[in-house]
Design a protein around this motif. Structure first.
Motif, PDB file in Angstrom:
ATOM      1  N   SER A   1       0.840  -1.212   0.000  1.00  4.71           N
ATOM      2  CA  SER A   1       0.000   0.000   0.000  1.00  4.71           C
ATOM      3  C   SER A   1       0.868   1.253   0.000  1.00  4.71           C
ATOM      4  CB  SER A   1      -0.916   0.004   1.227  1.00  4.71           C
ATOM      5  OG  SER A   1      -1.827  -1.064   1.178  1.00  4.71           O
ATOM      6  N   THR A   2       1.969   1.224   0.747  1.00  2.00           N
ATOM      7  CA  THR A   2       2.874   2.372   0.793  1.00  2.00           C
ATOM      8  C   THR A   2       3.430   2.678  -0.594  1.00  2.00           C
ATOM      9  OG1 THR A   2       3.511   1.730   3.042  1.00  2.00           O
ATOM     10  CG2 THR A   2       4.901   3.351   1.929  1.00  2.00           C
ATOM     11  N   ILE A   3       3.872   1.627  -1.286  1.00  2.00           N
ATOM     12  CA  ILE A   3       4.423   1.808  -2.634  1.00  2.00           C
ATOM     13  C   ILE A   3       3.354   2.347  -3.573  1.00  2.00           C
ATOM     14  CG2 ILE A   3       5.385   0.570  -4.618  1.00  2.00           C
ATOM     15  CD1 ILE A   3       6.663  -1.369  -2.571  1.00  2.00           C
ATOM     16  N   GLU A   4       2.143   1.782  -3.482  1.00  2.00           N
ATOM     17  CA  GLU A   4       1.047   2.231  -4.343  1.00  2.00           C
ATOM     18  C   GLU A   4       0.718   3.703  -4.092  1.00  2.00           C
ATOM     19  OE1 GLU A   4      -3.711   1.300  -5.069  1.00  2.00           O
ATOM     20  OE2 GLU A   4      -2.465  -0.179  -4.048  1.00  2.00           O
ATOM     21  N   GLU A   5       0.657   4.095  -2.821  1.00  2.00           N
ATOM     22  CA  GLU A   5       0.323   5.492  -2.493  1.00  2.00           C
ATOM     23  C   GLU A   5       1.407   6.444  -3.000  1.00  2.00           C
ATOM     24  OE1 GLU A   5      -2.503   6.169  -1.688  1.00  2.00           O
ATOM     25  OE2 GLU A   5      -3.328   4.483  -0.570  1.00  2.00           O
ATOM     26  N   ALA A   6       2.678   6.026  -2.906  1.00  4.46           N
ATOM     27  CA  ALA A   6       3.761   6.878  -3.401  1.00  4.46           C
ATOM     28  C   ALA A   6       3.638   7.096  -4.905  1.00  4.46           C
ATOM     29  CB  ALA A   6       5.112   6.253  -3.065  1.00  4.46           C
TER      30      ALA A   6
ATOM     31  N   ALA B   1       3.040  10.524  -7.213  1.00  2.90           N
ATOM     32  CA  ALA B   1       3.839  10.846  -8.396  1.00  2.90           C
ATOM     33  C   ALA B   1       2.950  11.080  -9.616  1.00  2.90           C
ATOM     34  CB  ALA B   1       4.837   9.728  -8.676  1.00  2.90           C
ATOM     35  N   GLU B   2       1.928  10.245  -9.766  1.00  2.00           N
ATOM     36  CA  GLU B   2       1.033  10.382 -10.923  1.00  2.00           C
ATOM     37  C   GLU B   2       0.266  11.694 -10.869  1.00  2.00           C
ATOM     38  OE1 GLU B   2      -2.571   7.982 -13.230  1.00  2.00           O
ATOM     39  OE2 GLU B   2      -1.799   7.229 -11.326  1.00  2.00           O
ATOM     40  N   ALA B   3      -0.221  12.060  -9.676  1.00  2.90           N
ATOM     41  CA  ALA B   3      -0.961  13.316  -9.541  1.00  2.90           C
ATOM     42  C   ALA B   3      -0.079  14.509  -9.898  1.00  2.90           C
ATOM     43  CB  ALA B   3      -1.499  13.455  -8.112  1.00  2.90           C
ATOM     44  N   ILE B   4       1.190  14.452  -9.500  1.00  2.00           N
ATOM     45  CA  ILE B   4       2.120  15.541  -9.814  1.00  2.00           C
ATOM     46  C   ILE B   4       2.399  15.584 -11.311  1.00  2.00           C
ATOM     47  CG2 ILE B   4       4.485  16.373  -9.513  1.00  2.00           C
ATOM     48  CD1 ILE B   4       4.333  15.247  -6.639  1.00  2.00           C
TER      49      ILE B   4
ATOM     50  N   LEU C   1      -4.041  16.348  -5.357  1.00  2.00           N
ATOM     51  CA  LEU C   1      -2.719  16.026  -4.823  1.00  2.00           C
ATOM     52  C   LEU C   1      -2.714  16.016  -3.305  1.00  2.00           C
ATOM     53  CD1 LEU C   1       0.262  15.407  -5.146  1.00  2.00           C
ATOM     54  CD2 LEU C   1       0.694  17.856  -5.450  1.00  2.00           C
ATOM     55  N   HIS C   2      -3.414  16.970  -2.684  1.00  2.57           N
ATOM     56  CA  HIS C   2      -3.407  17.007  -1.220  1.00  2.57           C
ATOM     57  C   HIS C   2      -4.013  15.734  -0.640  1.00  2.57           C
ATOM     58  CE1 HIS C   2      -7.624  18.161  -1.808  1.00  2.57           C
ATOM     59  NE2 HIS C   2      -7.818  17.876  -0.535  1.00  2.57           N
ATOM     60  N   GLU C   3      -5.012  15.169  -1.319  1.00  2.00           N
ATOM     61  CA  GLU C   3      -5.619  13.926  -0.855  1.00  2.00           C
ATOM     62  C   GLU C   3      -4.630  12.770  -0.975  1.00  2.00           C
ATOM     63  OE1 GLU C   3      -9.376  10.959  -1.931  1.00  2.00           O
ATOM     64  OE2 GLU C   3      -9.221  12.936  -2.879  1.00  2.00           O
ATOM     65  N   GLU C   4      -3.908  12.713  -2.093  1.00  2.00           N
ATOM     66  CA  GLU C   4      -2.923  11.645  -2.289  1.00  2.00           C
ATOM     67  C   GLU C   4      -1.784  11.768  -1.276  1.00  2.00           C
ATOM     68  OE1 GLU C   4      -3.650   9.253  -4.021  1.00  2.00           O
ATOM     69  OE2 GLU C   4      -5.091   9.969  -5.488  1.00  2.00           O
ATOM     70  N   LEU C   5      -1.364  13.000  -0.989  1.00  2.00           N
ATOM     71  CA  LEU C   5      -0.322  13.200   0.026  1.00  2.00           C
ATOM     72  C   LEU C   5      -0.812  12.752   1.396  1.00  2.00           C
ATOM     73  CD1 LEU C   5       1.033  16.675  -1.122  1.00  2.00           C
ATOM     74  CD2 LEU C   5       2.323  14.532  -1.094  1.00  2.00           C
ATOM     75  N   GLY C   6      -2.096  12.992   1.667  1.00  2.00           N
ATOM     76  CA  GLY C   6      -2.674  12.524   2.931  1.00  2.00           C
ATOM     77  C   GLY C   6      -2.639  11.014   3.036  1.00  2.00           C
ATOM     78  N   ASP C   7      -2.961  10.337   1.931  1.00  2.00           N
ATOM     79  CA  ASP C   7      -2.913   8.873   1.927  1.00  2.00           C
ATOM     80  C   ASP C   7      -1.489   8.379   2.204  1.00  2.00           C
ATOM     81  OD1 ASP C   7      -5.596   8.837   1.332  1.00  2.00           O
ATOM     82  OD2 ASP C   7      -5.311   8.494  -0.817  1.00  2.00           O
ATOM     83  N   LEU C   8      -0.500   9.084   1.637  1.00  2.00           N
ATOM     84  CA  LEU C   8       0.898   8.692   1.867  1.00  2.00           C
ATOM     85  C   LEU C   8       1.308   8.972   3.320  1.00  2.00           C
ATOM     86  CD1 LEU C   8       3.477   7.569   0.631  1.00  2.00           C
ATOM     87  CD2 LEU C   8       4.060   9.886  -0.111  1.00  2.00           C
ATOM     88  N   LEU C   9       0.865  10.112   3.844  1.00  2.00           N
ATOM     89  CA  LEU C   9       1.153  10.431   5.242  1.00  2.00           C
ATOM     90  C   LEU C   9       0.558   9.383   6.174  1.00  2.00           C
ATOM     91  CD1 LEU C   9       2.118  12.284   7.542  1.00  2.00           C
ATOM     92  CD2 LEU C   9      -0.014  13.588   7.268  1.00  2.00           C
TER      93      LEU C   9
END
Length: 275
Positions: A38-43, A47-50, A58-66
């Motif tokens: 899951s960590t790899i997928e979220e990272a 990257a894809e959003a950027i 992007l803020h939502e994806e960063l939250g998922d990574l956090l």
């Protein structure tokens, strides 16, 4: 309900999810190892959003990574290894240590008059400090510490970068391109011999050389390949759309017709890029 939740609220939420008395059954079953995918997928989703410049999400994806970091910190606290405070403390100390031009006192809030330094010096200092840190960890070899779990293209680029720092590198890209051509010839020979295992090895050598081309072009090979993947998806999607307009599927037409539609999609994409 609070207007804005904080990192402390997120930590509390994570503790509740892992609470044996009323927590989430799925979260309670997880371990360090099970959440790595899951960590790899979220990272990659970050990257894809950027890359897509999808800043709305992007803020939502960063939250998922956090959340992945918070999850690991909770597991670390439960098992007595570390907690989130130690994660933050270690990170801040490392960044202060690696930026002596910004924090010459070695302290975050010390007397830190910024030193005059250019980007190249920053990079050189950064690598020298990292090398010293590896020495302290007993990682004396040039290639020590490059994580084996990295995606293969990314790891190849890091290995090559490390080797280049001690002078093991092609001085010009022409040498790298020559190596690509050499590896391609060797792959052709291996395929012609019918030795599939040898062909696989030569294919790996070819890919490794292509990564070297990307590095000399100062491009990230993973990003370059993701871009090609998206381009392929878009063009193949255009081929299928053209066929659907004729009530056809790809299996209904010849390879020659698929090639013709592919070339049309490629030309249309080029026209759009120029526009």
């Amino acid at each position: 309900m609070k207007q804005n939740y904080s990192v402390e609220d997120l930590q509390y939420l994570m503790a509740q999810l892992r609470n044996p008395d009323g927590g989430c059954p799925w979260d309670l079953k997880q371990s360090f190892a099970t959440i790595v995918p899951s960590t790899i997928e979220e990272a990659y989703e970050v990257a894809e959003a950027i890359e897509q410049e999808d800043f709305e999400h992007l803020h939502e994806e960063l939250g998922d990574l956090l959340f992945q970091v918070i999850f690991y910190a909770q597991l670390g606290r439960e098992e007595g290894h570390f907690d989130f405070a130690r994660v933050v403390d270690t990170l801040v100390r490392k960044l202060v240590r690696r930026h002596p031009h910004v924090f010459p006192s070695g302290e975050l809030y010390g007397d830190n008059a910024t030193a005059e330094i250019d980007e190249q010096q920053v990079k050189a200092n950064w690598e020298a400090i990292k090398a010293a840190e590896r020495q302290e960890k007993g990682e004396g070899g040039t290639l020590d510490g490059v994580a084996a779990g990295l995606p293969a293209l990314t790891r190849a680029a890091k290995l090559q970068k490390r080797a280049s720092q001690v002078g093991f590198d092609w001085p010009e890209i022409d040498g790298v391109l020559g190596k690509v051509e050499e590896e391609l010839r060797e792959l052709r020979e291996a395929i012609a011999s019918g030795d599939r295992e040898h062909a696989s090895e030569e294919l790996g050598d070819l890919l490794f050389s292509c990564v070297n081309v990307a590095r000399h072009l100062k491009q990230d090979p993973e990003s370059a390949l993701r871009m090609s993947n998206r381009k392929f998806e878009q063009r193949f999607g255009a081929v299928e759309a053209a066929l659907r307009a004729r009530d056809l599927q790809p299996t209904d037409v010849s390879l020659e017709e698929l090639d013709r539609l592919w070339d049309a999609a490629k030309s249309a994409g080029s026209d759009s890029a120029e526009a």
